[in-house]
Write a protein that holds these residues in place. Structure first.
Motif, PDB file in Angstrom:
ATOM      1  N   VAL A  54       0.833  -1.209   0.000  1.00 17.30           N
ATOM      2  CA  VAL A  54       0.000   0.000   0.000  1.00 17.30           C
ATOM      3  C   VAL A  54       0.866   1.257   0.000  1.00 17.30           C
ATOM      4  N   PRO A  55       1.793   1.447   0.957  1.00 15.28           N
ATOM      5  CA  PRO A  55       2.646   2.632   0.882  1.00 15.28           C
ATOM      6  C   PRO A  55       3.620   2.596  -0.297  1.00 15.28           C
ATOM      7  N   LEU A  56       4.042   1.393  -0.704  1.00 12.27           N
ATOM      8  CA  LEU A  56       4.934   1.300  -1.860  1.00 12.27           C
ATOM      9  C   LEU A  56       4.253   1.842  -3.106  1.00 12.27           C
ATOM     10  N   ALA A  57       3.011   1.433  -3.338  1.00  6.28           N
ATOM     11  CA  ALA A  57       2.268   1.880  -4.516  1.00  6.28           C
ATOM     12  C   ALA A  57       1.977   3.377  -4.466  1.00  6.28           C
ATOM     13  N   ALA A  58       1.947   3.952  -3.266  1.00  6.69           N
ATOM     14  CA  ALA A  58       1.655   5.376  -3.124  1.00  6.69           C
ATOM     15  C   ALA A  58       2.867   6.256  -3.380  1.00  6.69           C
ATOM     16  N   SER A  59       4.051   5.660  -3.441  1.00  8.51           N
ATOM     17  CA  SER A  59       5.267   6.449  -3.628  1.00  8.51           C
ATOM     18  C   SER A  59       5.411   6.900  -5.075  1.00  8.51           C
ATOM     19  N   PRO A  60       5.711   8.186  -5.325  1.00  7.38           N
ATOM     20  CA  PRO A  60       5.916   8.657  -6.701  1.00  7.38           C
ATOM     21  C   PRO A  60       7.201   8.119  -7.323  1.00  7.38           C
ATOM     22  N   TYR A  61       8.061   7.500  -6.506  1.00  7.97           N
ATOM     23  CA  TYR A  61       9.327   6.966  -7.019  1.00  7.97           C
ATOM     24  C   TYR A  61       9.199   5.517  -7.475  1.00  7.97           C
ATOM     25  N   CYS A  62       8.082   4.874  -7.154  1.00  6.90           N
ATOM     26  CA  CYS A  62       7.855   3.481  -7.541  1.00  6.90           C
ATOM     27  C   CYS A  62       7.078   3.441  -8.861  1.00  6.90           C
ATOM     28  N   VAL A  63       7.629   2.750  -9.848  1.00  9.67           N
ATOM     29  CA  VAL A  63       6.956   2.594 -11.132  1.00  9.67           C
ATOM     30  C   VAL A  63       6.021   1.383 -11.086  1.00  9.67           C
ATOM     31  N   ASP A  64       6.535   0.238 -10.664  1.00 13.70           N
ATOM     32  CA  ASP A  64       5.716  -0.949 -10.478  1.00 13.70           C
ATOM     33  C   ASP A  64       6.479  -1.937  -9.601  1.00 13.70           C
ATOM     34  N   TYR A  65       5.802  -3.007  -9.180  1.00 13.42           N
ATOM     35  CA  TYR A  65       6.422  -3.986  -8.293  1.00 13.42           C
ATOM     36  C   TYR A  65       5.739  -5.332  -8.474  1.00 13.42           C
ATOM     37  N   GLU A  66       6.424  -6.379  -8.012  1.00 11.02           N
ATOM     38  CA  GLU A  66       5.870  -7.728  -8.134  1.00 11.02           C
ATOM     39  C   GLU A  66       6.614  -8.647  -7.174  1.00 11.02           C
ATOM     40  N   LEU A  67       5.873  -9.419  -6.401  1.00 10.97           N
ATOM     41  CA  LEU A  67       6.450 -10.430  -5.524  1.00 10.97           C
ATOM     42  C   LEU A  67       6.079 -11.803  -6.075  1.00 10.97           C
ATOM     43  N   THR A  68       7.081 -12.634  -6.310  1.00  9.89           N
ATOM     44  CA  THR A  68       6.827 -13.969  -6.860  1.00  9.89           C
ATOM     45  C   THR A  68       7.523 -15.019  -5.992  1.00  9.89           C
ATOM     46  N   GLU A  69       6.953 -16.231  -5.999  1.00 11.11           N
ATOM     47  CA  GLU A  69       7.552 -17.367  -5.293  1.00 11.11           C
ATOM     48  C   GLU A  69       7.938 -18.429  -6.311  1.00 11.11           C
ATOM     49  N   ARG A 109      10.475  -7.748  -7.107  1.00  9.32           N
ATOM     50  CA  ARG A 109      10.994  -6.864  -8.161  1.00  9.32           C
ATOM     51  C   ARG A 109      10.303  -5.511  -8.026  1.00  9.32           C
ATOM     52  N   ILE A 110      11.104  -4.458  -7.896  1.00 16.00           N
ATOM     53  CA  ILE A 110      10.567  -3.104  -7.846  1.00 16.00           C
ATOM     54  C   ILE A 110      11.280  -2.262  -8.909  1.00 16.00           C
ATOM     55  N   ARG A 111      10.501  -1.639  -9.776  1.00 18.78           N
ATOM     56  CA  ARG A 111      11.087  -0.708 -10.741  1.00 18.78           C
ATOM     57  C   ARG A 111      10.936   0.699 -10.170  1.00 18.78           C
ATOM     58  N   TRP A 112      12.078   1.372 -10.006  1.00 17.69           N
ATOM     59  CA  TRP A 112      12.117   2.728  -9.462  1.00 17.69           C
ATOM     60  C   TRP A 112      12.366   3.733 -10.578  1.00 17.69           C
ATOM     61  N   THR A 113      11.985   4.979 -10.343  1.00 17.41           N
ATOM     62  CA  THR A 113      12.252   6.022 -11.333  1.00 17.41           C
ATOM     63  C   THR A 113      13.739   6.196 -11.566  1.00 17.41           C
ATOM     64  N   SER A 114      14.555   5.926 -10.525  1.00 17.04           N
ATOM     65  CA  SER A 114      16.010   5.993 -10.626  1.00 17.04           C
ATOM     66  C   SER A 114      16.583   5.440  -9.333  1.00 17.04           C
ATOM     67  N   VAL A 115      17.882   5.174  -9.318  1.00 16.82           N
ATOM     68  CA  VAL A 115      18.536   4.760  -8.075  1.00 16.82           C
ATOM     69  C   VAL A 115      18.402   5.870  -7.036  1.00 16.82           C
ATOM     70  N   GLN A 116      18.614   7.108  -7.468  1.00 16.16           N
ATOM     71  CA  GLN A 116      18.482   8.244  -6.557  1.00 16.16           C
ATOM     72  C   GLN A 116      17.063   8.356  -6.015  1.00 16.16           C
ATOM     73  N   GLY A 117      16.071   8.138  -6.894  1.00 18.86           N
ATOM     74  CA  GLY A 117      14.693   8.195  -6.445  1.00 18.86           C
ATOM     75  C   GLY A 117      14.407   7.165  -5.359  1.00 18.86           C
ATOM     76  N   HIS A 118      15.028   5.992  -5.468  1.00 17.37           N
ATOM     77  CA  HIS A 118      14.841   4.959  -4.456  1.00 17.37           C
ATOM     78  C   HIS A 118      15.565   5.312  -3.160  1.00 17.37           C
ATOM     79  N   LEU A 119      16.884   5.557  -3.275  1.00 12.27           N
ATOM     80  CA  LEU A 119      17.704   5.706  -2.078  1.00 12.27           C
ATOM     81  C   LEU A 119      17.506   7.038  -1.365  1.00 12.27           C
ATOM     82  N   GLU A 120      17.281   8.113  -2.129  1.00 12.32           N
ATOM     83  CA  GLU A 120      17.149   9.430  -1.509  1.00 12.32           C
ATOM     84  C   GLU A 120      15.712   9.927  -1.451  1.00 12.32           C
ATOM     85  N   GLY A 121      14.877   9.450  -2.373  1.00 14.37           N
ATOM     86  CA  GLY A 121      13.485   9.865  -2.373  1.00 14.37           C
ATOM     87  C   GLY A 121      12.625   8.968  -1.502  1.00 14.37           C
TER      88      GLY A 121
END
Length: 258
Positions: free
Chosen positions: A28-43, A54-66
């Motif tokens: 829920v909070p992951l999907a609300a982040s503007p830095y998250c493009v999409d995500y998927e948990l698989t087994e 798997r999480i696709r971020w707008t950039s490394v900076q967007g993930h680590l600093e945003g």
């Protein structure tokens, strides 16, 4: 450029239901982040208990600093904290440009169809190298920042259905509009910008089918006319404008019969 983070977990059988429940909460909070493009948990089917997030971020900076400095991260981490010790790998991966889709009923976005971020970066890098030598356009871009081609690639990517990286990192459409204030773009310059970008699209190998080029050129016409309008000496200083979203319209990509 977007980046993909992979997190690999090894979860014992008694904890697996709780683990997936924790990630449903964290999503829920992951999907609300503007830095998250999409995500998927698989087994793993072959090795139960082996999970990949798997999480696709707008950039490394967007993930680590945003994201990691945001309230969304605090809620995300609180949900999955009990499983941090089960992480076997946590790394960022860059897009290689090798991607594709199988048969599908819905057409890809323009962004996906043209080749994603690598294709747009190739386009803008080559285009602005030509601009610097063009007698009509060079004066408009005198003193251009060295990262301007990358910024335009992010902007076009978001317009054509890609990740919202420009909005997250550069201020969205209002910022792009503001960069044209006072530049007094002429009709000759507007038309030259379109023609040179179309030539560059041919040069770097963007798709040349009629359906894609119609949609692509449609945005160039709209965007350059907006830029010219906002660059006029007495143009209104618009502070809030939505990011344009461009798609296929009435001409989805042509797929010849096999």
């Amino acid at each position: 450029m977007t980046t993909v983070e992979y997190i690999r977990y090894r979860i014992p059988e008694p904890d697996r239901d709780a683990f997936t429940a924790a990630y449903r909460q964290a999503a829920v909070p992951l999907a609300a982040s503007p830095y998250c493009v999409d995500y998927e948990l698989t087994e793993s089917v072959d090795e139960p208990g082996a999970y990949i997030l798997r999480i696709r971020w707008t950039s490394v900076q967007g993930h680590l600093e945003g994201f990691r400095r945001s309230v969304e991260f605090a809620a995300f981490f609180a949900a999955i904290q009990p499983y941090v010790g089960a992480i076997e790998e946590m790394r960022h991966y860059a897009d290689t440009g090798v991607s594709g889709r199988g048969p599908q009923t819905e057409p890809p976005s323009l962004y996906e169809y043209l080749g994603g971020a690598p294709a747009l970066e190739r386009l803008t890098r080559t285009f602005y190298a030509h601009v610097a030598e063009d007698e009509i356009l060079a004066p408009v871009f005198a003193g251009m920042h060295g990262e301007h081609p990358q910024h335009v690639a992010l902007f076009l990517g978001e317009v054509f259905g890609g990740p919202p990286a420009y909005s997250a990192e550069r201020g969205g459409h209002p910022h792009m509009v503001s960069r044209h204030f006072g530049r007094a773009i002429t009709e000759q310059q507007r038309r030259r910008w379109i023609a040179l970008l179309q030539d560059t699209a041919d040069e770097v190998g963007l798709p040349d089918d009629p359906e894609f080029r119609a949609a692509f050129t449609g945005y160039l016409e709209w965007g350059t006319r907006m830029a010219k309008m906002f660059s006029a000496p007495n143009a209104p200083r618009v502070l809030q404008t939505p990011m344009p979203k461009w798609g296929w319209g009435l001409t989805p990509p042509y797929r010849p019969e096999p």
